[in-house]
Design a protein around this motif. Structure first.
Motif, PDB file in Angstrom:
ATOM      1  N   ILE A 255       0.867  -1.196   0.000  1.00 29.73           N
ATOM      2  CA  ILE A 255       0.000   0.000   0.000  1.00 29.73           C
ATOM      3  C   ILE A 255       0.894   1.233   0.000  1.00 29.73           C
ATOM      4  N   VAL A 256       0.671   2.134  -0.950  1.00 26.16           N
ATOM      5  CA  VAL A 256       1.468   3.358  -1.049  1.00 26.16           C
ATOM      6  C   VAL A 256       1.193   4.253   0.150  1.00 26.16           C
ATOM      7  N   ASP A 257       2.264   4.817   0.720  1.00 27.80           N
ATOM      8  CA  ASP A 257       2.137   5.625   1.939  1.00 27.80           C
ATOM      9  C   ASP A 257       1.747   7.073   1.612  1.00 27.80           C
ATOM     10  N   GLN A 258       0.574   7.229   1.022  1.00 30.04           N
ATOM     11  CA  GLN A 258       0.006   8.550   0.747  1.00 30.04           C
ATOM     12  C   GLN A 258      -1.425   8.551   1.267  1.00 30.04           C
ATOM     13  N   ALA A 259      -1.674   9.305   2.322  1.00 34.23           N
ATOM     14  CA  ALA A 259      -2.997   9.295   2.957  1.00 34.23           C
ATOM     15  C   ALA A 259      -3.934  10.292   2.290  1.00 34.23           C
ATOM     16  N   GLY A 260      -5.153   9.862   2.073  1.00 37.36           N
ATOM     17  CA  GLY A 260      -6.176  10.771   1.548  1.00 37.36           C
ATOM     18  C   GLY A 260      -6.838  11.540   2.675  1.00 37.36           C
ATOM     19  N   GLN A 261      -7.527  12.607   2.311  1.00 39.82           N
ATOM     20  CA  GLN A 261      -8.331  13.357   3.285  1.00 39.82           C
ATOM     21  C   GLN A 261      -9.425  14.108   2.548  1.00 39.82           C
ATOM     22  N   LYS A 262     -10.610  14.140   3.183  1.00 37.48           N
ATOM     23  CA  LYS A 262     -11.770  14.767   2.543  1.00 37.48           C
ATOM     24  C   LYS A 262     -12.077  16.156   3.082  1.00 37.48           C
ATOM     25  N   GLY A 263     -11.300  16.613   4.064  1.00 36.28           N
ATOM     26  CA  GLY A 263     -11.476  17.991   4.514  1.00 36.28           C
ATOM     27  C   GLY A 263     -11.908  18.172   5.951  1.00 36.28           C
ATOM     28  N   THR A 264     -12.522  17.151   6.568  1.00 35.50           N
ATOM     29  CA  THR A 264     -13.045  17.349   7.923  1.00 35.50           C
ATOM     30  C   THR A 264     -11.931  17.566   8.942  1.00 35.50           C
ATOM     31  N   GLY A 265     -10.776  16.920   8.734  1.00 37.53           N
ATOM     32  CA  GLY A 265      -9.645  17.146   9.636  1.00 37.53           C
ATOM     33  C   GLY A 265      -9.159  18.586   9.556  1.00 37.53           C
ATOM     34  N   ARG A 266      -9.041  19.098   8.329  1.00 37.35           N
ATOM     35  CA  ARG A 266      -8.645  20.503   8.151  1.00 37.35           C
ATOM     36  C   ARG A 266      -9.660  21.434   8.776  1.00 37.35           C
ATOM     37  N   TRP A 267     -10.956  21.136   8.546  1.00 37.74           N
ATOM     38  CA  TRP A 267     -11.994  21.989   9.131  1.00 37.74           C
ATOM     39  C   TRP A 267     -11.862  22.063  10.644  1.00 37.74           C
ATOM     40  N   SER A 268     -11.612  20.913  11.292  1.00 36.14           N
ATOM     41  CA  SER A 268     -11.526  20.907  12.753  1.00 36.14           C
ATOM     42  C   SER A 268     -10.319  21.706  13.229  1.00 36.14           C
ATOM     43  N   ALA A 269      -9.186  21.592  12.519  1.00 32.68           N
ATOM     44  CA  ALA A 269      -7.998  22.366  12.888  1.00 32.68           C
ATOM     45  C   ALA A 269      -8.246  23.860  12.700  1.00 32.68           C
ATOM     46  N   ILE A 270      -8.907  24.218  11.612  1.00 38.33           N
ATOM     47  CA  ILE A 270      -9.211  25.628  11.331  1.00 38.33           C
ATOM     48  C   ILE A 270     -10.151  26.198  12.391  1.00 38.33           C
ATOM     49  N   GLU A 271     -11.179  25.432  12.755  1.00 38.82           N
ATOM     50  CA  GLU A 271     -12.122  25.921  13.773  1.00 38.82           C
ATOM     51  C   GLU A 271     -11.432  26.092  15.119  1.00 38.82           C
ATOM     52  N   ALA A 272     -10.528  25.183  15.448  1.00 36.92           N
ATOM     53  CA  ALA A 272      -9.791  25.325  16.706  1.00 36.92           C
ATOM     54  C   ALA A 272      -8.971  26.609  16.690  1.00 36.92           C
ATOM     55  N   LEU A 273      -8.296  26.880  15.589  1.00 33.53           N
ATOM     56  CA  LEU A 273      -7.504  28.114  15.469  1.00 33.53           C
ATOM     57  C   LEU A 273      -8.393  29.338  15.558  1.00 33.53           C
ATOM     58  N   ASN A 274      -9.544  29.295  14.883  1.00 33.29           N
ATOM     59  CA  ASN A 274     -10.469  30.433  14.920  1.00 33.29           C
ATOM     60  C   ASN A 274     -10.980  30.703  16.330  1.00 33.29           C
ATOM     61  N   LEU A 275     -11.148  29.646  17.103  1.00 30.09           N
ATOM     62  CA  LEU A 275     -11.656  29.780  18.477  1.00 30.09           C
ATOM     63  C   LEU A 275     -10.548  30.074  19.478  1.00 30.09           C
ATOM     64  N   GLY A 276      -9.295  29.993  19.032  1.00 32.49           N
ATOM     65  CA  GLY A 276      -8.175  30.243  19.938  1.00 32.49           C
ATOM     66  C   GLY A 276      -7.939  29.114  20.920  1.00 32.49           C
ATOM     67  N   VAL A 277      -8.250  27.872  20.500  1.00 31.45           N
ATOM     68  CA  VAL A 277      -8.060  26.711  21.359  1.00 31.45           C
ATOM     69  C   VAL A 277      -6.948  25.845  20.775  1.00 31.45           C
ATOM     70  N   SER A 278      -6.038  25.407  21.619  1.00 36.29           N
ATOM     71  CA  SER A 278      -4.935  24.567  21.159  1.00 36.29           C
ATOM     72  C   SER A 278      -5.439  23.175  20.788  1.00 36.29           C
ATOM     73  N   ALA A 279      -5.230  22.789  19.521  1.00 30.63           N
ATOM     74  CA  ALA A 279      -5.583  21.451  19.063  1.00 30.63           C
ATOM     75  C   ALA A 279      -4.422  20.918  18.226  1.00 30.63           C
ATOM     76  N   THR A 280      -3.252  20.917  18.837  1.00 31.36           N
ATOM     77  CA  THR A 280      -2.016  20.620  18.111  1.00 31.36           C
ATOM     78  C   THR A 280      -1.937  19.185  17.605  1.00 31.36           C
ATOM     79  N   THR A 281      -2.593  18.246  18.287  1.00 22.42           N
ATOM     80  CA  THR A 281      -2.556  16.866  17.804  1.00 22.42           C
ATOM     81  C   THR A 281      -3.326  16.747  16.490  1.00 22.42           C
ATOM     82  N   ILE A 282      -4.451  17.461  16.395  1.00 23.30           N
ATOM     83  CA  ILE A 282      -5.234  17.452  15.155  1.00 23.30           C
ATOM     84  C   ILE A 282      -4.442  18.134  14.044  1.00 23.30           C
ATOM     85  N   GLU A 283      -3.826  19.286  14.373  1.00 15.90           N
ATOM     86  CA  GLU A 283      -3.009  19.988  13.383  1.00 15.90           C
ATOM     87  C   GLU A 283      -1.865  19.094  12.895  1.00 15.90           C
TER      88      GLU A 283
END
Length: 470
Positions: A255-283
């Motif tokens: 299996i090629v080591d290239q992970a897909g993503q549909k956007g929900t992970g990015r959305w959660s990281a962006i919302e955490a940044l917008n709210l000023g809450v540390s979510a470094t594991t998600i980032e």
């Protein structure tokens, strides 16, 4: 002909399985898909559930099949396709009917759609559905947002099809507007972090300890009997055990080591940044997937700098197990902190204890310690999971292992973006006297932003020397 209890639009993998789940629970479901062959295929393949399914490729006819007040679930691709379906439905629905978007949606779109339908008499619910194909068919975790009154239209059906944990439905109404889709977004952010940390530990086993996929599978199976007991640990053992039928090699090795993503992970990281809450594991998890996509650059990088030496990690499996537990706690602590802040900002009053409860079955991040998380928030005193007695004890017992793994991997040249972020978060959270006093001094120097003092109340500004040459 009898009418359907609920309708469903979109017969992709999730939509088809959700419709069968509804039928399997004794409710009649009408289905619609813009391609007639999809509808025909679904109806002809319903088997023993045929009496509980009906459908049409004509939208008006589909709507006419539904009992009033009508509830229509949309299971189509997020974004424009959802808006398109809503516009097509609006002239066919009437006051008291409810449109339910059950796909992965950006919660800002849900808030907008809720507002656009407000005053039309047509309700709108945004619900998060977690559990993948299997969950959709046999019982997902369901997170409901929108008007509480309108939620009652579909309440019986959604409670029936949701996963059950000790007899309790893993479906709950969470709040107005985009609350349900926001919670699902953060669920997926935690999922990203959890998956990435598991992958990092697998990397230590493979590259640092020289273990085969089958040997790793045995370890994960054993870990799933202890505090790491979870769906993701369980499926990891199966993935590691799989053998490619064509080549006879471990499936992971091809299996090629290239992970897909549909956007929900990015959305959660962006919302955490917008709210000023540390979510470094998600980032960190989102960043890891992004760098995984850079396969050609990584190959070139290895040629430039040389491959990391194999078998250099001086770590044992018990230490890896404890480190993964500590990282997992940090990820959940961050995710729930983001939800708590969003609840405050949006006036949702999110029931955090209930959210933990409905994640105990059906969803991708279901795990043993969600019961402990639920109990912590039920007490009404949880500011952050890291402050709760049960998690304090777990972190005291496991943070040393996390520290040892992060340090050992740094020396062995093994990347651990998520585990490293978890450790930095923990150390930052427990440091009463941090280093941002220097940051505040710098900000005041170049921008006169001011600072606070320990010895006096108020805001202050220092008279700094000028560095401009005269």
């Amino acid at each position: 002909m009898s009418q359907a209890d609920i309708g469903l639009i979109g017969l992709g993998v999730m939509g088809e399985n959700l419709a069968l789940n509804i039928a399997d629970n004794g409710y009649k479901v009408a289905v619609y898909n813009r391609t007639a062959d999809k509808v025909d295929s679904f109806l002809s393949g319903a088997g023993d559930l045929s009496d509980n399914v009906m459908g049409s490729a004509d939208l008006a006819k589909f709507v006419s099949m539904l009992k009033r007040p009508r509830s229509v679930i949309i299971m189509v691709k997020a974004g424009g396709p959802v808006d398109s379906v809503i516009e097509q439905l609006k002239p066919l629905l009437e006051k008291g009917d409810v449109i339910i978007d059950a796909g992965n949606a950006n919660y800002h779109d849900t808030v907008r759609r809720f507002a656009e339908l407000d005053g039309t008499g047509i309700g709108f619910l945004g619900i998060g559905v977690s559990g993948g194909e299997e969950g959709a068919r046999h019982g997902p975790s369901i997170m409901v947002g929108g008007s509480e009154d309108e939620w009652h239209n579909a309440e019986d059906v959604l409670n029936a099809i949701a996963a059950k944990f000790d007899g309790e439905s893993c479906c709950a109404y969470l709040g107005t507007g985009g609350a349900g889709h926001f919670v699902k977004t953060i669920h997926n952010g935690i999922e990203y972090a959890d998956m990435q940390m598991i992958a990092e530990i697998y990397g230590v086993m493979r590259d640092g300890l020289g273990m085969s996929p089958a040997e790793c599978a045995d370890v994960f199976r054993e870990w799933n009997k202890g505090p790491l007991d979870s769906y993701l640990i369980e499926i990891s053992s199966h993935v590691l055990d799989a053998v490619d039928e064509e080549s006879g090699k471990p499936l992971l090795d091809i299996i090629v080591d290239q992970a897909g993503q549909k956007g929900t992970g990015r959305w959660s990281a962006i919302e955490a940044l917008n709210l000023g809450v540390s979510a470094t594991t998600i980032e960190g998890a989102v960043a890891a997937r992004s760098i995984s996509a850079m396969k050609d650059e990584r190959i070139a990088g290895e040629k430039l700098y040389g491959a990391a030496p194999k078998g250099k990690a001086k770590l044992d499996l018990k230490t890896l197990e404890k480190a993964l537990l500590a990282g997992k706690i940090a990820a959940y602590a961050q995710g729930f902190a983001v939800m708590a802040k969003a609840s405050e900002e949006n006036g949702w009053n999110l029931p955090l204890d209930q959210i933990a409860k409905i994640w105990r079955a059906g969803c991708i991040i279901r795990s043993r310690f969600l019961d402990t998380i639920s109990q912590s928030f039920a007490s009404g005193t949880a500011a952050n999971l890291l402050t709760q007695p049960a998690f304090v004890e777990m972190m005291k017992d496991s943070n040393g292992a996390l520290r040892e793994v992060v340090a050992g991997c740094a020396m062995a040249e093994l990347p651990t973006p998520c585990l490293s972020s978890a450790l930095a978060y923990f150390d930052g959270y427990r440091q009463a006297n941090g280093t941002t006093n220097l940051t505040q001094g710098q900000r005041d120097f170049f921008g006169a932003h001011g600072f606070k003092r320990y010895d006096k109340e108020g805001d202050f500004h220092h008279s700094w020397p000028s560095l401009i040459e005269k």
